[in-house]
Design a protein around this motif. Sequence first.
Motif, mmCIF file in Angstrom:
data_model
loop_
_atom_site.group_PDB
_atom_site.id
_atom_site.type_symbol
_atom_site.label_atom_id
_atom_site.label_comp_id
_atom_site.label_asym_id
_atom_site.label_seq_id
_atom_site.Cartn_x
_atom_site.Cartn_y
_atom_site.Cartn_z
ATOM 1 N N ILE A 266 0.803 -1.325 -0.005
ATOM 2 C CA ILE A 266 0.031 0.034 0.058
ATOM 3 C C ILE A 266 0.895 1.388 0.161
ATOM 4 C CG2 ILE A 266 -1.570 1.227 1.696
ATOM 5 C CD1 ILE A 266 -2.779 -1.210 2.479
ATOM 6 N N ASP A 267 1.863 1.382 0.887
ATOM 7 C CA ASP A 267 2.687 2.364 0.915
ATOM 8 C C ASP A 267 3.336 2.698 -0.498
ATOM 9 O OD1 ASP A 267 2.148 2.888 3.418
ATOM 10 O OD2 ASP A 267 3.721 2.014 4.386
ATOM 11 N N ALA A 268 4.039 1.637 -1.148
ATOM 12 C CA ALA A 268 4.609 1.601 -2.455
ATOM 13 C C ALA A 268 3.541 2.171 -3.447
ATOM 14 C CB ALA A 268 4.982 0.244 -2.915
ATOM 15 N N VAL A 269 2.434 1.808 -3.491
ATOM 16 C CA VAL A 269 1.458 2.336 -4.353
ATOM 17 C C VAL A 269 1.292 3.777 -4.252
ATOM 18 C CG1 VAL A 269 -0.998 2.182 -5.271
ATOM 19 C CG2 VAL A 269 0.386 -0.121 -4.763
ATOM 20 N N LYS A 270 1.012 4.331 -3.003
ATOM 21 C CA LYS A 270 0.923 5.670 -2.708
ATOM 22 C C LYS A 270 2.028 6.803 -2.971
ATOM 23 C CE LYS A 270 -0.568 6.330 1.674
ATOM 24 N NZ LYS A 270 -0.697 5.966 3.152
ATOM 25 N N LEU A 271 3.088 6.027 -3.074
ATOM 26 C CA LEU A 271 4.374 6.863 -3.316
ATOM 27 C C LEU A 271 4.406 6.859 -4.955
ATOM 28 C CD1 LEU A 271 6.978 5.240 -0.755
ATOM 29 C CD2 LEU A 271 6.062 7.554 -0.823
ATOM 30 N N GLY A 272 3.719 6.317 -5.600
ATOM 31 C CA GLY A 272 3.537 6.095 -7.017
ATOM 32 C C GLY A 272 4.453 5.075 -7.653
ATOM 33 N N LEU A 273 5.041 3.978 -6.891
ATOM 34 C CA LEU A 273 5.799 3.137 -7.387
ATOM 35 C C LEU A 273 5.140 2.126 -8.619
ATOM 36 C CD1 LEU A 273 8.702 2.102 -6.782
ATOM 37 C CD2 LEU A 273 7.617 0.091 -5.656
#
Length: 297
Positions: free
Chosen positions: A229-236
């Motif tokens: 989730i954190d990775a997707v939120k960062l735009g990864l």
Amino acid sequence: MELTRSLTMFLAVANKLSFRKAAIDEGVSPQAVSKAVKHLEKNLGVKLLHRTTRHLSLTEEGERLYQNANPGMQLLNDALGELQENKRGMSGRIRLAAPLAFGNRVLVPLMHEFQLSYPDVHFDLMLSDAFVDTISQRIDIGFRTGLSPERNVISRKLGDIVSVICAAPSYLEKYGIPSNIEDIQNHRCTGFLHPQTGKEMPWEIQVDRELTYVHVPAIARFNNIEAEIDAVKLGLGIGQLSEYLVKQELDTGALIRLVPEGTTARLGIYMYYTERTQIPFRIRQFIDYCHNKFLNK
């Protein structure tokens, strides 16, 4: 009284198959537990445990005593607990078990809200993505995401797990917005590794009420959903995530829903607990509280 205490010690050992762990649960020394079990064996005239330096197991007589006595001892503890709670009101400890992400993002806020009304109710929260046995781990209430527990427990479904394909605005600005699931194959995506098997989980796609599975080009894979989730939120990359875990981000625009065929609801959120004749009042209240919270969402 001494024989009853010895029986309690034996049941603790039988539950854990360890003198040390039983001693921790009972708040005594391992030597005291061993002495109590030997006292019980002497009084009964049978051997209850096979003991070696590295292994501990129940004899046939020990297994029979455990199966017959453990439910009765649980009933006795519940009855005494019920009487004490009626005298004290809402107080005592509730032991919970839940998956990591559900525990962190959903259960901890529920615990906080419940304690605002009942400050004398305390919690132990055990977080694990594996199924937790309520009896061996002495758990009052367990929570599970996925399929309904199939073991000998009472299970109550709290809701569906809706999966959504989404991405951060920063990713969409840089790489564009996919128009369909085929278009996503040309994008950068995240993947989830099953915590037990280590295998990458395919994405679930709903087309004309038929559920299919597709593999996407994952540029980063995770065995922890919160990290993904954190990775997707960062735009990864683009991810397929559980809606209940990213509801706030979707509502505020921190994450954007994408292709609708990526929205599915195959799995569920379940609350489970061991069947008892009498459930302590504080536990019954928290079970009803959680059920009503999800029912009213």
